[in-house]
Design a protein around this motif. Structure first.
Motif, PDB file in Angstrom:
ATOM      1  N   PRO A 434     -10.780 -36.866 -25.929  1.00  0.00           N
ATOM      2  CA  PRO A 434     -10.970 -35.510 -26.457  1.00  0.00           C
ATOM      3  C   PRO A 434     -12.402 -35.023 -26.198  1.00  0.00           C
ATOM      4  O   PRO A 434     -13.346 -35.819 -26.204  1.00  0.00           O
ATOM      5  CB  PRO A 434     -10.702 -35.672 -27.956  1.00  0.00           C
ATOM      6  CG  PRO A 434     -11.027 -37.107 -28.242  1.00  0.00           C
ATOM      7  CD  PRO A 434     -10.644 -37.863 -27.005  1.00  0.00           C
ATOM      8  N   MET A 435     -12.543 -33.734 -25.962  1.00  0.00           N
ATOM      9  CA  MET A 435     -13.869 -33.132 -25.806  1.00  0.00           C
ATOM     10  C   MET A 435     -14.547 -33.063 -27.176  1.00  0.00           C
ATOM     11  O   MET A 435     -13.915 -32.772 -28.187  1.00  0.00           O
ATOM     12  CB  MET A 435     -13.722 -31.722 -25.233  1.00  0.00           C
ATOM     13  CG  MET A 435     -15.015 -30.976 -25.075  1.00  0.00           C
ATOM     14  SD  MET A 435     -15.860 -31.396 -23.559  1.00  0.00           S
ATOM     15  CE  MET A 435     -14.858 -30.491 -22.382  1.00  0.00           C
ATOM     16  N   LEU A 436     -15.853 -33.349 -27.201  1.00  0.00           N
ATOM     17  CA  LEU A 436     -16.631 -33.258 -28.434  1.00  0.00           C
ATOM     18  C   LEU A 436     -17.587 -32.070 -28.350  1.00  0.00           C
ATOM     19  O   LEU A 436     -17.919 -31.590 -27.262  1.00  0.00           O
ATOM     20  CB  LEU A 436     -17.427 -34.534 -28.664  1.00  0.00           C
ATOM     21  CG  LEU A 436     -16.629 -35.840 -28.784  1.00  0.00           C
ATOM     22  CD1 LEU A 436     -17.573 -37.026 -28.909  1.00  0.00           C
ATOM     23  CD2 LEU A 436     -15.689 -35.791 -29.969  1.00  0.00           C
ATOM     24  N   VAL A 437     -18.052 -31.620 -29.520  1.00  0.00           N
ATOM     25  CA  VAL A 437     -19.059 -30.554 -29.590  1.00  0.00           C
ATOM     26  C   VAL A 437     -20.244 -31.097 -30.380  1.00  0.00           C
ATOM     27  O   VAL A 437     -20.080 -31.695 -31.448  1.00  0.00           O
ATOM     28  CB  VAL A 437     -18.488 -29.302 -30.293  1.00  0.00           C
ATOM     29  CG1 VAL A 437     -19.561 -28.221 -30.398  1.00  0.00           C
ATOM     30  CG2 VAL A 437     -17.281 -28.772 -29.544  1.00  0.00           C
ATOM     31  N   VAL A 438     -21.466 -30.913 -29.848  1.00  0.00           N
ATOM     32  CA  VAL A 438     -22.671 -31.347 -30.546  1.00  0.00           C
ATOM     33  C   VAL A 438     -23.522 -30.116 -30.865  1.00  0.00           C
ATOM     34  O   VAL A 438     -23.003 -28.997 -30.891  1.00  0.00           O
ATOM     35  CB  VAL A 438     -23.444 -32.395 -29.699  1.00  0.00           C
ATOM     36  CG1 VAL A 438     -22.647 -33.680 -29.604  1.00  0.00           C
ATOM     37  CG2 VAL A 438     -23.762 -31.878 -28.305  1.00  0.00           C
ATOM     38  N   GLY A 439     -24.832 -30.296 -31.091  1.00  0.00           N
ATOM     39  CA  GLY A 439     -25.689 -29.191 -31.519  1.00  0.00           C
ATOM     40  C   GLY A 439     -25.702 -28.016 -30.568  1.00  0.00           C
ATOM     41  O   GLY A 439     -25.528 -28.182 -29.359  1.00  0.00           O
ATOM     42  N   ASN A 440     -25.887 -26.828 -31.126  1.00  0.00           N
ATOM     43  CA  ASN A 440     -25.884 -25.571 -30.372  1.00  0.00           C
ATOM     44  C   ASN A 440     -24.540 -25.342 -29.668  1.00  0.00           C
ATOM     45  O   ASN A 440     -24.480 -24.724 -28.604  1.00  0.00           O
ATOM     46  CB  ASN A 440     -27.022 -25.549 -29.325  1.00  0.00           C
ATOM     47  CG  ASN A 440     -28.385 -25.720 -29.975  1.00  0.00           C
ATOM     48  OD1 ASN A 440     -28.628 -25.173 -31.057  1.00  0.00           O
ATOM     49  ND2 ASN A 440     -29.255 -26.490 -29.345  1.00  0.00           N
ATOM     50  N   SER A 441     -23.464 -25.871 -30.278  1.00  0.00           N
ATOM     51  CA  SER A 441     -22.100 -25.739 -29.734  1.00  0.00           C
ATOM     52  C   SER A 441     -21.998 -26.212 -28.291  1.00  0.00           C
ATOM     53  O   SER A 441     -21.206 -25.708 -27.496  1.00  0.00           O
ATOM     54  CB  SER A 441     -21.613 -24.293 -29.848  1.00  0.00           C
ATOM     55  OG  SER A 441     -21.534 -23.906 -31.195  1.00  0.00           O
ATOM     56  N   GLN A 442     -22.822 -27.199 -27.955  1.00  0.00           N
ATOM     57  CA  GLN A 442     -22.830 -27.748 -26.600  1.00  0.00           C
ATOM     58  C   GLN A 442     -21.684 -28.742 -26.442  1.00  0.00           C
ATOM     59  O   GLN A 442     -21.466 -29.598 -27.294  1.00  0.00           O
ATOM     60  CB  GLN A 442     -24.177 -28.453 -26.356  1.00  0.00           C
ATOM     61  CG  GLN A 442     -24.354 -29.030 -24.966  1.00  0.00           C
ATOM     62  CD  GLN A 442     -25.693 -29.757 -24.832  1.00  0.00           C
ATOM     63  OE1 GLN A 442     -26.542 -29.686 -25.722  1.00  0.00           O
ATOM     64  NE2 GLN A 442     -25.883 -30.462 -23.722  1.00  0.00           N
ATOM     65  N   ASP A 443     -20.937 -28.626 -25.328  1.00  0.00           N
ATOM     66  CA  ASP A 443     -19.849 -29.572 -25.064  1.00  0.00           C
ATOM     67  C   ASP A 443     -20.412 -30.944 -24.728  1.00  0.00           C
ATOM     68  O   ASP A 443     -21.461 -31.075 -24.081  1.00  0.00           O
ATOM     69  CB  ASP A 443     -18.982 -29.088 -23.891  1.00  0.00           C
ATOM     70  CG  ASP A 443     -18.106 -27.904 -24.283  1.00  0.00           C
ATOM     71  OD1 ASP A 443     -17.915 -27.704 -25.510  1.00  0.00           O
ATOM     72  OD2 ASP A 443     -17.620 -27.190 -23.387  1.00  0.00           O
ATOM     73  N   CYS A 444     -19.688 -31.966 -25.152  1.00  0.00           N
ATOM     74  CA  CYS A 444     -20.080 -33.343 -24.861  1.00  0.00           C
ATOM     75  C   CYS A 444     -18.819 -34.071 -24.382  1.00  0.00           C
ATOM     76  O   CYS A 444     -17.837 -34.169 -25.116  1.00  0.00           O
ATOM     77  CB  CYS A 444     -20.642 -34.008 -26.122  1.00  0.00           C
ATOM     78  SG  CYS A 444     -21.069 -35.746 -25.909  1.00  0.00           S
TER      79      CYS A 444
END
Length: 883
Positions: A434-444
């Motif tokens: 699954p795609m993750l989201v980190v700070g500043n809505s940045q994709d991870c």
């Protein structure tokens, strides 16, 4: 009347509901196909008309005493077969070592009684060692009797008929009453083969004393590698599951050497003898002077030079007289000269009839199980030495199947059983991470089940203003720790002000008891801070089993309501180290490190549209041999719907070693409910826009297949009652999924030497022929051989498709806030396990600390009532304190 809900049949009778595990409702299709091998070996079953006949066995000695020992039971039955083969029509037996034996086809009659005469089988009554149990010089009558053959009375009576056809019916998906019984008989045949080879049997695993399979763990304990074998019904047919297994054994050799290494002392004079007595009890030794085996029941009160026992001495033709003689004198009269007469003797007799054996004349026999808890260092060594690469494990199990020649067994032959020597081929699929989201809505984007925070900020970082560092460690630079934590936090988005204070423990306090040390530290904290801190960083002196940890956590979480993070100074306190510490701190203080992209966009299938709570349930038990320690039941529940990354825990004590949770619904005399589920439902309601959950997804850990019915009918009933107790409304739809890690199925890539990729799922071939189960390796295994988690779906009223459910399980392996890797089992279960482990520390060093006697037996007051666990302080009860 029978109704069908979500695949599980509910039978209504006298207003009771009996749920059974649901049948499979299809297989998943998503993911990239992968060719796999599994450690299952196909079994051909041509003699399905064969019928096993079960007989009950009783073995009594000639004085009408029931014989209990497994080893002697097998010897007696083997002798009986040799002696009375014609009376038993030449039948081959499968004997379980206790009270059951099985034949293919019936015996000539239903009841037998045989007299079996053995050569001397027990060492306890054999001469050569002094005491009431063995003869002394001149006691010829006694000597003669001790060497007479031993006589046993064996009773055999018909008990049941088990058709092998029941296995064939189970393979076709039919419910068969006898299928498990028939598989048990086949497993007993395997065990019997290994017992005849002199192996140690532990349930369905067996271990030989081949030195190549034994690893020294220090402390007189060794890890012994063996094999697990069991028959399984699968979608592909009957299979033999073979796996590498490990157990702990006492390191064989001189008893003196064992005690020195067990207590980690160099000089024999430093041995703690009361501790040695507890450790040695029930272990078996071989006497070096006469090669006899004995069981230790205790130690003598005096050393060999002073310990006396009465012995008859004959003078001339008279009967003689009884005189007291020391153990040392007795052995000297037998030309055995003791080098260490100052040591106590082993008592190898009976409680009221001691039999003394000098310790220096005793060796530990091989293959004795060690069942006490391992130290952290022993556990680490065991894990490191037990690792096997996938290719090595495949080779070991394949070689075992070939070398054991199971097909040659006469019982298997008469049943037409043939076992393939090649690993089973299995079709699997690799699901996308699954795609993750980190700070500043940045994709991870995770790669091979991993991601990192290099040049990234946490999704929802907290701000820490009032905090302090407390130091219980003498070797710590608190200024450096503070500086590096603040700098690392800044790069991850966490604003950390300078600590209010760096509080060192006073030197004289280090000699006090742990609870006193914690109280004194808090007095210093209060004196140095203007008010209660929002967070305390605690530096401990040692990593594992630190005796300050429990009192410290209890003081903070129960009394003060302060979030705390413990660390231990190491040589590798680099950026990665502080990042890992900050992940825990951020989650505990209410932040979020990352979340699923689907969670962020509110597009999680099934869950997003209808208020849904996810529960993770686990029970933690005390260490082996401690029946006085209550078990800890922990349940975590998701909060802030539609999120599935935030959880709250509720924890209770219950009776020791009980696996079913009995406090999910706990009605009080006033009609209110003080159970776990009410606490979690209220939290869900207050954090989810005042919505009650209409769907409940339960992930349950730690139960075996024999307990599935109890989960469905006892625990689910409690959850429904707790829900109904909170007011009117339709009952929620419930999905129940069991997660098992303690199994023996492994998956290997057919075309590569590495572990299977993260996200590998198998729901065909080696799965259950009827029930709804699948295997998933959500994590990447960089070392050793990966163990997939075996998920069983017992109930699904929500109505997930196979793909939706497998996708949810994989996603929940990526929301574990403590780490930057996918974990092997869903996060709610890991959180429940962590919560139980942390709360168990509250009582570990107080009510249930080891007594000086160390008996491990509960007092009458302890056994009668299970003490309540201290509740969490209101300021931290809804936090992820367990992270």
């Amino acid at each position: 009347m029978a109704a069908k809900t979500g695949g599980a049949v509910q039978v209504h009778k006298n207003d009771t509901v009996k749920r059974t595990a649901m049948a499979r409702n299809g297989s998943g299709r998503e993911g990239k196909p992968i060719r796999l091998l599994s450690n299952h070996f196909a079994v051909k079953l041509s003699g399905i008309d064969a019928v096993f006949y079960q007989y009950s066995v009783s073995i009594k000695s000639d004085d009408d005493q029931v014989v209990e020992g497994k080893g002697i039971g097998r010897k007696v039955i083997d002798k009986m077969l040799q002696t009375y083969s014609s009376e038993l029509a030449g039948k081959d037996f499968a004997y379980d070592g206790e009270k059951c034996l099985f034949t293919v086809g019936p015996l000539p009659q239903n009841n037998f009684e045989f007299t079996v005469i053995m050569e001397e089988t027990s060492a306890r009554a054999v001469g050569g060692s002094p005491g009431h149990e063995s003869p002394g010089p001149g006691d010829k009558k006694r000597v003669k009797r001790s060497h007479l053959p031993k006589q046993f009375i064996v009773g055999i009576s018909y008990a049941a008929r088990i058709p092998l056809r029941s296995v064939a019916l189970a393979l076709q998906g039919s419910d068969s009453d006898h299928a498990q019984d028939a598989l048990r008989v086949l497993d007993i045949v395997l065990r019997q083969q290994q017992a005849k080879r002199g192996c140690l049997l532990v349930r369905q695993s067996f271990f030989s004393d081949d030195s190549r399979n034994v690893v020294d763990l220090t402390g007189g304990v060794s890890g012994c590698r063996g094999l697990h074998s069991s028959f399984r019904t699968t979608m592909n047919g009957l299979s033999l599951n073979m796996d590498v297994s490990t157990t702990m054994i006492v390191t064989p050799g001189p008893v003196v050497n064992f005690l020195l290494t067990n207590q980690n002392v160099r000089d024999i004079r430093d041995i703690d003898w009361p501790k040695a007595k507890r450790m040695l009890k029930n272990l078996r030794v071989k006497a070096t002077h006469n090669n006899m085996e004995f069981k230790i029941i205790g130690l003598s009160d005096q050393p060999c030079s002073r310990q006396t026992f009465p012995m008859k001495v004959r003078s001339g033709s008279s009967e003689g007289q009884t005189v007291d003689i020391t153990v040392e004198e007795y052995f000297k009269s037998k030309q055995v000269f003791l080098e260490k007469p100052y040591l106590p003797c082993l008592d190898v007799g009976k409680p009221k009839r001691p039999n003394y054996l000098p310790i220096e004349l005793a060796n530990m026999i091989s293959l004795q199980r060690y069942t006490k808890a391992l130290s952290s260092q022993q556990r680490t060594t065991l894990v490191e030495k037990s690792r096997q690469k996938p290719q090595d494990r495949m080779r070991v199990v394949t070689d075992a199947v070939k070398s054991n020649r199971y097909d040659d067994d006469p019982i298997f032959s008469s049943c037409g059983i043939k076992i393939d020597s090649q690993l089973t081929r299995v079709e699997g699929r690799v699901l996308s991470a699954p795609m993750l989201v980190v700070g500043n809505s940045q994709d991870c984007v995770p790669f091979k089940g991993r991601w990192n925070y290099n040049n990234k900020k946490l999704f929802e970082p907290v701000r820490i203003e009032r905090w302090a560092i407390v130091n219980f460690s003498a070797r710590c630079d608190m200024s450096r720790i503070s500086r590096e934590l603040i700098n690392c936090g800044r790069t991850k988005g966490i604003i950390i002000e300078g600590p209010y204070s760096l509080v060192d423990e006073d030197n004289q306090a280090r000699r006090c008891a742990p609870i006193v040390r914690v109280e004194r530290m808090f007095e210093k904290v209060k004196a140095n801070l203007p008010g209660p801190p929002e967070f305390l960083l605690c530096v401990l002196p040692e990593r594992k089993n630190c005796d300050i940890y429990g009192p410290w956590k209890k003081k903070n979480l129960h009394e003060m309501g302060i979030v705390t993070q413990c660390i231990v100074p190491t040589a590798k306190m680099n950026d990665q180290y502080f990042t890992n510490v900050l992940l825990k701190i951020n989650a505990k203080l209410g932040g979020m490190n990352s979340k699923l992209a689907l969670e962020h966009s509110r597009k999680i299938p099934v869950i997003n549209k209808i208020p849904t709570i996810i529960l993770g349930m686990d029970v933690s038990h005390g260490s082996p041999g401690r029946s006085d320690i209550p078990s800890i039941a922990a349940v975590v529940g998701s909060r802030c719907w539609p999120l599935i990354s935030r959880y709250r825990a509720s924890v209770r004590t219950q009776s020791p070693k009980v696996e079913m949770i009995d406090s999910l619904f706990k009605p009080l005399d006033n009609g209110k409910d003080d159970g776990i589920i009410r606490e979690l439902l209220l939290d869900f309601y207050t954090t989810s826009q005042q919505r009650k959950p209409e769907q409940i997804i339960i992930f349950r850990d730690g139960v075996s297949e024999s307990q599935f019915s109890q989960v469905l009918n006892l625990e689910v009933d409690q959850i429904i009652k707790a829900y109904q107790n909170m007011g009117q409304g339709p009952p929620p739809k419930i999905t129940v999924i069991i997660a098992q890690k303690n199994h023996h199925t492994k998956l290997f890539q057919a075309d590569a030497p590495d572990n299977v990729p993260a996200g590998t799922v198998v729901d065909s071939g080696i799965v259950h022929p009827k029930q709804y189960d699948f295997y998933m390796c959500a994590h990447a295994g960089p070392i050793g051989t990966s163990r997939p988690t075996h998920y069983h779906v017992l109930l699904d009223q929500i109505g997930f498709t196979a793909d939706e459910l497998q996708s949810l399980v994989l996603s929940l392996s990526y929301v574990y806030q403590r780490s930057t890797t996918a974990i092997s089992v869903v996060a709610p279960i890991c959180y429940a396990h962590l919560a139980a482990a942390q709360m168990s520390q509250f009582i570990k060093f107080e009510e249930f600390a080891d007594t000086s006697s160390g008996s491990g037996v509960p007092s009458s007051s302890t056994a009668a009532t299970v003490p309540e666990l201290p509740r969490l302080h209101a300021d931290v009860c809804s936090s992820m304190f367990f992270c």
